[in-house]
Design a protein around this motif. Structure first.
Motif, PDB file in Angstrom:
ATOM      1  N   ALA A  47       0.877  -1.173   0.000  1.00 25.64           N
ATOM      2  CA  ALA A  47       0.000   0.000   0.000  1.00 25.64           C
ATOM      3  C   ALA A  47       0.910   1.218   0.000  1.00 25.64           C
ATOM      4  CB  ALA A  47      -0.916  -0.008   1.217  1.00 25.64           C
ATOM      5  N   PRO A  48       1.203   1.774  -1.173  1.00 22.65           N
ATOM      6  CA  PRO A  48       2.175   2.863  -1.245  1.00 22.65           C
ATOM      7  C   PRO A  48       1.717   4.099  -0.486  1.00 22.65           C
ATOM      8  CG  PRO A  48       1.322   2.305  -3.440  1.00 22.65           C
ATOM      9  CD  PRO A  48       0.639   1.442  -2.454  1.00 22.65           C
ATOM     10  N   LEU A  49       2.669   4.799   0.085  1.00 17.00           N
ATOM     11  CA  LEU A  49       2.387   6.038   0.808  1.00 17.00           C
ATOM     12  C   LEU A  49       2.616   7.266  -0.070  1.00 17.00           C
ATOM     13  CD1 LEU A  49       4.072   5.126   4.196  1.00 17.00           C
ATOM     14  CD2 LEU A  49       1.634   5.036   3.616  1.00 17.00           C
ATOM     15  N   GLU A  50       3.087   7.043  -1.295  1.00 13.65           N
ATOM     16  CA  GLU A  50       3.371   8.146  -2.188  1.00 13.65           C
ATOM     17  C   GLU A  50       2.093   8.914  -2.514  1.00 13.65           C
ATOM     18  OE1 GLU A  50       6.913   5.767  -2.285  1.00 13.65           O
ATOM     19  OE2 GLU A  50       4.821   5.232  -2.351  1.00 13.65           O
ATOM     20  N   GLU A  51       2.254  10.228  -2.661  1.00 15.92           N
ATOM     21  CA  GLU A  51       1.124  11.111  -2.944  1.00 15.92           C
ATOM     22  C   GLU A  51       0.371  10.637  -4.192  1.00 15.92           C
ATOM     23  OE1 GLU A  51       0.425  15.708  -4.253  1.00 15.92           O
ATOM     24  OE2 GLU A  51       2.177  15.235  -3.026  1.00 15.92           O
ATOM     25  N   GLY A  52      -0.936  10.586  -4.063  1.00 15.39           N
ATOM     26  CA  GLY A  52      -1.788  10.149  -5.161  1.00 15.39           C
ATOM     27  C   GLY A  52      -2.062   8.663  -5.179  1.00 15.39           C
ATOM     28  N   PHE A  53      -1.369   7.907  -4.343  1.00 12.19           N
ATOM     29  CA  PHE A  53      -1.536   6.457  -4.328  1.00 12.19           C
ATOM     30  C   PHE A  53      -1.973   5.941  -2.953  1.00 12.19           C
ATOM     31  CE2 PHE A  53       1.191   7.260  -7.907  1.00 12.19           C
ATOM     32  CZ  PHE A  53       0.719   6.387  -8.868  1.00 12.19           C
ATOM     33  N   GLU A  54      -2.359   6.846  -2.075  1.00  8.26           N
ATOM     34  CA  GLU A  54      -2.638   6.470  -0.681  1.00  8.26           C
ATOM     35  C   GLU A  54      -3.791   5.471  -0.556  1.00  8.26           C
ATOM     36  OE1 GLU A  54      -1.228  10.742  -0.810  1.00  8.26           O
ATOM     37  OE2 GLU A  54      -2.803   9.620  -1.813  1.00  8.26           O
ATOM     38  N   SER A  55      -4.702   5.434  -1.491  1.00 10.82           N
ATOM     39  CA  SER A  55      -5.854   4.532  -1.377  1.00 10.82           C
ATOM     40  C   SER A  55      -5.741   3.322  -2.307  1.00 10.82           C
ATOM     41  CB  SER A  55      -7.153   5.293  -1.659  1.00 10.82           C
ATOM     42  OG  SER A  55      -7.149   5.790  -2.980  1.00 10.82           O
ATOM     43  N   TYR A  56      -4.538   3.020  -2.764  1.00  7.24           N
ATOM     44  CA  TYR A  56      -4.332   1.924  -3.703  1.00  7.24           C
ATOM     45  C   TYR A  56      -3.553   0.773  -3.059  1.00  7.24           C
ATOM     46  CZ  TYR A  56      -5.693   4.987  -7.527  1.00  7.24           C
ATOM     47  OH  TYR A  56      -6.386   5.817  -8.356  1.00  7.24           O
ATOM     48  N   LEU A  57      -3.794  -0.413  -3.574  1.00  4.75           N
ATOM     49  CA  LEU A  57      -2.898  -1.542  -3.346  1.00  4.75           C
ATOM     50  C   LEU A  57      -2.143  -1.727  -4.649  1.00  4.75           C
ATOM     51  CD1 LEU A  57      -4.959  -4.268  -1.467  1.00  4.75           C
ATOM     52  CD2 LEU A  57      -3.266  -2.680  -0.546  1.00  4.75           C
ATOM     53  N   LEU A  58      -0.843  -1.837  -4.554  1.00  7.19           N
ATOM     54  CA  LEU A  58       0.005  -2.001  -5.725  1.00  7.19           C
ATOM     55  C   LEU A  58       0.452  -3.457  -5.797  1.00  7.19           C
ATOM     56  CD1 LEU A  58       1.662  -0.697  -8.041  1.00  7.19           C
ATOM     57  CD2 LEU A  58       3.447  -0.247  -6.340  1.00  7.19           C
ATOM     58  N   ALA A  59      -0.057  -4.185  -6.794  1.00  7.70           N
ATOM     59  CA  ALA A  59       0.365  -5.570  -7.001  1.00  7.70           C
ATOM     60  C   ALA A  59       1.784  -5.555  -7.551  1.00  7.70           C
ATOM     61  CB  ALA A  59      -0.585  -6.278  -7.959  1.00  7.70           C
ATOM     62  N   LEU A  60       2.666  -6.305  -6.913  1.00 10.79           N
ATOM     63  CA  LEU A  60       4.079  -6.280  -7.272  1.00 10.79           C
ATOM     64  C   LEU A  60       4.509  -7.488  -8.087  1.00 10.79           C
ATOM     65  CD1 LEU A  60       5.301  -5.059  -3.812  1.00 10.79           C
ATOM     66  CD2 LEU A  60       5.264  -3.714  -5.927  1.00 10.79           C
ATOM     67  N   MET A  61       3.991  -8.647  -7.745  1.00 14.56           N
ATOM     68  CA  MET A  61       4.378  -9.852  -8.481  1.00 14.56           C
ATOM     69  C   MET A  61       3.519 -11.036  -8.072  1.00 14.56           C
ATOM     70  SD  MET A  61       7.871 -11.315  -6.733  1.00 14.56           S
ATOM     71  CE  MET A  61       7.638 -12.973  -7.350  1.00 14.56           C
ATOM     72  N   TYR A  62       3.517 -12.036  -8.929  1.00 14.92           N
ATOM     73  CA  TYR A  62       2.867 -13.316  -8.669  1.00 14.92           C
ATOM     74  C   TYR A  62       3.950 -14.316  -8.283  1.00 14.92           C
ATOM     75  CZ  TYR A  62       1.171 -17.963  -9.900  1.00 14.92           C
ATOM     76  OH  TYR A  62       0.864 -19.299  -9.880  1.00 14.92           O
ATOM     77  N   GLY A  63       3.674 -15.156  -7.305  1.00 14.83           N
ATOM     78  CA  GLY A  63       4.617 -16.190  -6.912  1.00 14.83           C
ATOM     79  C   GLY A  63       3.914 -17.521  -6.711  1.00 14.83           C
ATOM     80  N   LEU A  64       4.578 -18.591  -7.060  1.00 15.06           N
ATOM     81  CA  LEU A  64       4.051 -19.946  -6.887  1.00 15.06           C
ATOM     82  C   LEU A  64       5.060 -20.765  -6.107  1.00 15.06           C
ATOM     83  CD1 LEU A  64       2.163 -22.377  -7.567  1.00 15.06           C
ATOM     84  CD2 LEU A  64       3.492 -22.636  -9.672  1.00 15.06           C
ATOM     85  N   LYS A  65       4.578 -21.460  -5.099  1.00 19.82           N
ATOM     86  CA  LYS A  65       5.424 -22.428  -4.392  1.00 19.82           C
ATOM     87  C   LYS A  65       4.591 -23.687  -4.184  1.00 19.82           C
ATOM     88  CE  LYS A  65       4.378 -20.615   0.176  1.00 19.82           C
ATOM     89  NZ  LYS A  65       4.850 -20.057   1.413  1.00 19.82           N
ATOM     90  N   HIS A  66       5.265 -24.775  -3.893  1.00 18.25           N
ATOM     91  CA  HIS A  66       4.596 -26.058  -3.686  1.00 18.25           C
ATOM     92  C   HIS A  66       4.745 -26.469  -2.223  1.00 18.25           C
ATOM     93  CE1 HIS A  66       5.150 -25.948  -8.038  1.00 18.25           C
ATOM     94  NE2 HIS A  66       4.027 -26.628  -8.062  1.00 18.25           N
TER      95      HIS A  66
END
Length: 115
Positions: free
Chosen positions: A61-80
């Motif tokens: 959840a970035p704190l940068e101005e203009g992004f305070e109400s967003y979730l920023l998806a960073l990557m997909y990961g798979l493990k077994h």
């Protein structure tokens, strides 16, 4: 990633935004963790377990101005679940997600400064 799985992960992200998810994991194998152990920059993940596969979308959840109400998806990961090195795989995903967030923040700073 197959199209059915991707549709389920997108549905999970939509559900998380719309109504929330259980912390940890619900009876359907879906949930979230925020913040994660070993977390930096308040990283979290949406989780969906299907059989032996553990699917994760790492976010912040970035704190940068203009992004305070967003979730920023960073990557997909798979493990077994049965992988004896699952913790190493998971830590690699967390490290990669952190690097992606740092790159995003640097790019935003460069844009703001007009460089």
């Amino acid at each position: 990633m197959d199209t059915v799985l991707w549709a389920e992960i997108k549905d999970l992200m939509t559900r998380a935004a719309r109504e929330g998810l259980p912390e940890g994991k619900g009876p359907d194998g879906k949930g979230f963790k925020w913040p994660m152990e070993r977390c930096r920059d308040d990283l979290g993940h949406l989780k969906m377990d299907v059989g032996n596969e553990q699917h994760r979308v790492y976010f912040t959840a970035p704190l940068e101005e203009g992004f305070e109400s967003y979730l920023l998806a960073l990557m997909y990961g798979l493990k077994h679940a049965d992988d004896p090195d699952w913790k190493t795989v998971q830590n690699g995903h967390i490290d990669d997600a952190h690097s992606y967030y740092q790159e995003w923040r640097s790019d935003r700073a460069v844009q703001r400064l007009g460089l």
